[in-house]
Write an enzyme that holds these catalytic residues in place. Structure first.
Site, PDB file in Angstrom:
ATOM      1  N   THR A   1     -41.464  10.183 -25.040  1.00  0.00           N
ATOM      2  CA  THR A   1     -41.831  11.278 -25.934  1.00  0.00           C
ATOM      3  C   THR A   1     -41.505  10.686 -27.285  1.00  0.00           C
ATOM      4  O   THR A   1     -40.914   9.607 -27.345  1.00  0.00           O
ATOM      5  CB  THR A   1     -40.944  12.506 -25.564  1.00  0.00           C
ATOM      6  OG1 THR A   1     -41.278  12.942 -24.258  1.00  0.00           O
ATOM      7  CG2 THR A   1     -41.050  13.661 -26.528  1.00  0.00           C
TER       8      THR A   1
ATOM      9  N   ASP B   1     -43.771  18.243 -15.472  1.00  0.00           N
ATOM     10  CA  ASP B   1     -42.633  18.986 -16.023  1.00  0.00           C
ATOM     11  C   ASP B   1     -42.484  20.355 -15.351  1.00  0.00           C
ATOM     12  O   ASP B   1     -41.498  21.059 -15.572  1.00  0.00           O
ATOM     13  CB  ASP B   1     -42.761  19.157 -17.539  1.00  0.00           C
ATOM     14  CG  ASP B   1     -42.075  18.013 -18.294  1.00  0.00           C
ATOM     15  OD1 ASP B   1     -41.379  17.209 -17.659  1.00  0.00           O
ATOM     16  OD2 ASP B   1     -42.222  17.942 -19.520  1.00  0.00           O
TER      17      ASP B   1
HETATM   18  N1  GLY Z   1     -42.041  15.873 -21.248  1.00  0.00           N
HETATM   19  C1  GLY Z   1     -40.767  15.876 -21.814  1.00  0.00           C
HETATM   20  C2  GLY Z   1     -40.303  17.224 -22.231  1.00  0.00           C
HETATM   21  O1  GLY Z   1     -41.128  18.038 -22.615  1.00  0.00           O
HETATM   22  O2  GLY Z   1     -39.134  17.509 -22.172  1.00  0.00           O
END
Ligand code: GLY
Length: 598
Positions: free
Chosen positions: A409, A450
């Site tokens: 990220t 997620d």
């Molecule tokens: N995909 C990482 C987060 O949104 O925490």
């Protein structure tokens, strides 16, 4: 509210502060001021604006916009589009994210442009007929893709709070995609590392693997398909992405190759404007306010809960085993609560007020043994609904299920000349997301991972657990750890922070806050300082390699299982010098981050 005109009225007392660093000079400054391991020893200082990102070219794109008179939101949007070109692992237009904005006049807002599950998504879509989790389907390829939110979020930010035209703030990104940029050693290495995943998809193989011939450091990466897509967005706005030509290309690819996203899913996508989470603290003789991320981020709640528990605990630093022990125990409890309670607030009732109540933190903290590690088998989520009645630390852990969050990220921070500030974290989830690149030249996320992909099964990447409330359902946003955060000191802008790293986002961001607010570290030192992480399950403390073995042994002696890890998080922060008002850019040297100011 809109800040259509930004007037630079900066009169700062420079006093004895180090010389200001402008534009290109930032790199030279960094090179001259390095510590023993080659990391920048102090923050980059500038009197007007500052941008801190994972990539120098991304930071420069933001500064170019600031220099043209753009405000922090203009610059943030420019940075996000530029990172979509120069940081393909995480910068994106095919993913989603969060943007926390604090204007110089004190107004705050939080833009949630998290991806959503397509209408055809189902709770058990990754479970095979024999009841097993298909471990690949939620992380690679077309079935792992959720409806992207980035373009909607960035254009909303610009329209609501920017001062420049979309085409102008996108110009740096378009230039970088069209003319190309030199491939760094790190990027060439990344392509090599991701080769297995990328070569499964024709467009990804073509763009990032040079049709299998592979790029060398110093080669130029040109992305003409992405440049054409960015030009369409610059000309026609988000409509081109969600209803126009780009939407059609995306849906053609996705439906041909087994994904779920339809034109209707794209047309219905809406970013959300949410209330910023806030908490107040006293530390080192100052009144602090923490402005942070509400659900569907789990991070803001976790950070406030942790800061509440730590408020009256003396902290000495991370070479002190007692400080590391206590913070690790706090992380353990915060993650137990995260697992049980956090989810998409539009579809679940998340007890935010209870979890962030100082009274609740006090109750939970009574379960911390100051000398010995607890066991995560015993420590369960608390009961934030009964604060003040009785500590209940063994309930509410039913129905805990797995959580998948990607390791990559990216976070960037921007402060402009008048003190508008942006903290933004956005993501494709895994590094290179689903690894599938749309024919329109951009990588697509694997954010479906997620969600809870299978109840009761620990997540393959991080072994996290969380509640049934995060199950896959059409239109729902998966729970996130992304935590863009801004601190005020005595009412003034003081620190802009955030990190990538799946669940370690929360620990890395928390530690950066503790380093600045509680330990009074110089901003670059606050970023360089070694990091650790505990996420309740698995029951162990992750320690960066920089920790001495004596500290690890001391933790082991207290009953902590420990595990070494190279790096945790990548925090790109900006602090404000309380005396001079200078912007102090502290990018994370763990991944060649760069702060650029002027
Ligand atoms: N995909 C990482 C987060 O949104 O925490």
């Amino acid at each position: 509210m809109s800040i259509r005109k930004t007037v630079f009225l900066c009169v700062f007392v420079v006093g004895l502060a180090p010389p200001l660093v402008r534009g290109q000079a930032a790199a030279e400054f960094r090179d001259r001021h390095r510590d023993a391991q080659g990391w920048p020893a102090e923050a980059i200082r500038a009197s007007h604006g500052m941008v801190a990102t994972d990539e120098e070219l991304g930071s420069e794109a933001g500064v170019a916009i600031l220099k043209r008179g753009g405000n922090a939101v203009d610059a943030a949007v420019a940075v996000a589009f530029a990172l979509a070109v120069v940081e393909p692992a995480a910068g994106n237009i095919g993913g989603g994210g969060f943007m926390l904005i604090r204007l110089a006049d004190g107004k705050t807002t939080f833009l949630d442009y998290r991806e959503v599950a397509p209408a055809k998504a189902t709770r058990d879509m990754y479970i095979t007929k024999d009841g097993q989790l298909d471990k690949e389907a939620s992380v690679i390829g077309y079935r792992s893709i959720a409806v992207p939110g980035t373009v909607a979020g960035l254009t909303l930010a610009l329209k609501s709070y920017g001062s420049m035209k979309l085409a102008d703030v996108m110009a740096p990104a378009i230039g970088l995609a069209e003319n190309g940029f030199p491939i760094s050693k790190r990027l060439a290495h990344e392509f090599e590392e991701e080769r297995g995943g990328l070569e499964r998809f024709t467009v990804s193989r073509h763009i990032f693997l040079n049709d299998g011939k592979m790029f060398q450091p110093g080669d130029t990466l040109r992305q003409p398909e992405l440049a054409a897509t960015l030009k369409r967005i610059a000309k026609n706005g988000a409509t081109s992405f969600y209803r126009g030509e780009i939407a059609h290309v995306l849906v053609d690819d996705v439906s041909r190759l087994g994904g779920l996203i339809t034109l209707d899913d794209l047309a219905k996508y809406q970013p959300k404007v949410r209330e910023v989470l806030r908490a107040k603290y006293e530390s080192n003789g100052h009144a602090w306010e923490v402005l942070t991320s509400p659900p569907p981020s789990s991070g803001g709640v976790a950070i406030i809960e942790a800061l509440n528990m730590l408020e009256s605990v003396p902290l000495k630093g991370w070479d002190d085993v007692q400080s590391v022990h206590i913070v690790a125990e706090v992380m353990r409890r915060v993650f137990a609560d995260r697992a049980a309670y956090l989810a998409d607030p539009d579809y679940s009732s998340v007890p935010v007020a209870g979890l962030t109540d100082p009274c609740y933190a006090k109750e939970i903290f009574t379960t911390v043994d100051p000398q010995h590690a607890s066991s995560s088998k015993v420590i369960k989520a608390g009961n934030p609904h009964t604060c003040g009645l009785a500590a209940s630390n063994a309930t509410a852990a039913q129905n805990l299920v797995s959580l998948g969050e990607g390791p990559h990220t990216t976070h960037f921070s921007v402060v402009d000349g008048v003190g508008n500030a942006v903290a933004s974290t956005y993501t494709l989830n895994d590094s290179y997301g689903s690894h599938a690149t749309c024919s329109a030249g951009f990588l697509l996320n694997d954010e479906m991972d997620d969600f809870t992909t299978q109840p009761g099964v620990p997540n393959a990447l991080f072994g996290l657990v969380q509640s049934e409330a995060n199950a896959i359902a059409p239109g729902h946003r998966p729970l996130s750890s992304m935590t863009p955060t801004i601190l005020l000191r005595d009412g003034q802008l003081s620190f802009v922070t955030g990190s990538p790293g799946g669940p370690t986002i929360i620990s890395a961001t928390l530690l950066s806050i503790l380093n600045w607010m509680r330990l009074g570290m110089e901003p670059q030192a606050a970023i360089n300082a070694p990091r650790f992480h505990h996420q309740w399950l698995p029951d162990r403390v992750l320690l960066e390699t920089a920790f001495p073995s004596s500290l690890e042994s001391a933790l082991n002696a207290r009953g902590h299982a420990t595990h070494r890890i190279g790096n945790l998080g990548l925090v790109n922060a900006i602090a404000i010098d309380p005396v001079t008002g200078d912007r102090l850019g502290a990018a994370d040297p763990r991944d060649d981050g760069a702060a650029v100011g002027y």
